[in-house]
Enzyme design. Sequence first.
Site, short mmCIF file in Angstrom:
data_model
loop_
_atom_site.label_atom_id
_atom_site.label_comp_id
_atom_site.label_asym_id
_atom_site.label_seq_id
_atom_site.Cartn_x
_atom_site.Cartn_y
_atom_site.Cartn_z
N VAL A 117 0.89 -1.16 0.00
CA VAL A 117 0.00 0.00 0.00
C VAL A 117 0.93 1.21 0.00
O VAL A 117 1.39 1.66 1.04
CB VAL A 117 -0.92 0.01 1.24
CG1 VAL A 117 -1.85 1.21 1.22
CG2 VAL A 117 -1.74 -1.28 1.30
N HIS A 120 -0.07 5.07 1.63
CA HIS A 120 -0.41 5.32 3.03
C HIS A 120 0.67 4.65 3.90
O HIS A 120 0.76 3.42 3.97
CB HIS A 120 -1.81 4.74 3.32
CG HIS A 120 -2.41 5.21 4.61
ND1 HIS A 120 -3.72 5.66 4.70
CD2 HIS A 120 -1.89 5.30 5.86
CE1 HIS A 120 -3.97 6.00 5.96
NE2 HIS A 120 -2.87 5.79 6.69
N LEU A 121 1.46 5.50 4.54
CA LEU A 121 2.60 5.02 5.33
C LEU A 121 2.15 4.01 6.40
O LEU A 121 1.11 4.19 7.03
CB LEU A 121 3.26 6.22 6.03
CG LEU A 121 4.58 5.92 6.76
CD1 LEU A 121 5.73 5.81 5.77
CD2 LEU A 121 4.88 6.99 7.79
N HIS A 122 2.94 2.99 6.60
CA HIS A 122 2.65 2.02 7.67
C HIS A 122 3.95 1.34 8.09
O HIS A 122 4.83 1.12 7.26
CB HIS A 122 1.61 0.99 7.23
CG HIS A 122 1.93 0.31 5.94
ND1 HIS A 122 1.80 0.94 4.71
CD2 HIS A 122 2.40 -0.93 5.67
CE1 HIS A 122 2.16 0.09 3.74
NE2 HIS A 122 2.53 -1.04 4.30
N MET A 123 4.03 1.04 9.37
CA MET A 123 5.22 0.39 9.91
C MET A 123 4.94 -1.10 10.11
O MET A 123 4.00 -1.48 10.79
CB MET A 123 5.59 1.02 11.25
CG MET A 123 6.59 0.18 12.01
SD MET A 123 7.98 1.13 12.59
CE MET A 123 7.24 2.18 13.77
#
Length: 169
Positions: A117, A120-123
């Site tokens: 994705v 949309h930033l995600h860790m």
Amino acid sequence: MDYLWTPWRYQYIKNASSNKGDECIFCKIPSENNDEENLIVYRGKFNFIILNRFPYTNGHSMVVPFRHFAEFSLLKDEEGIEMFKLTKTLQRALVEVYNPEGFNIGFNQGRCAGAGVADHLHMHVVPRWTGDSNMVTIIGETRIIPEDLKTTYEKVKSSFLKILSESGE
Ligand SMILES: [Zn+2]
């Protein structure tokens, strides 16, 4: 080591293209208010924790800002502070539940870097064991998930909430 960070992205891309329009999955999921079904473990003020529906290993989770943006450098301080606090508590919970030998914790920014994705930033927080990557190399995208996600969800959530309340934060 390309496979280390990429196995889930094919699933996400497949999923994303079968969804109608270009709706962002990390904006859509929290707006549904169906946290158990959607595997949302916890909602903070700026971020939520969600299990990866196509986990690399048991307990593979993500910490995701509610705000839609792609670049790490755009993370606001208050969002980042909460994100790292949640990540620390999440890691403690994953240690309690799974006792892994190691972790991968980090961001993939951009499709070329393995982000499924990308907008949309995600860790990612990925528990690791010796030999888990060998398994993935051999079986490719057909992954064996030894534990169902509902069980993972209940175990990780209850451990996370317990540790969070003990930490007094
Ligand atoms: Zn989004």
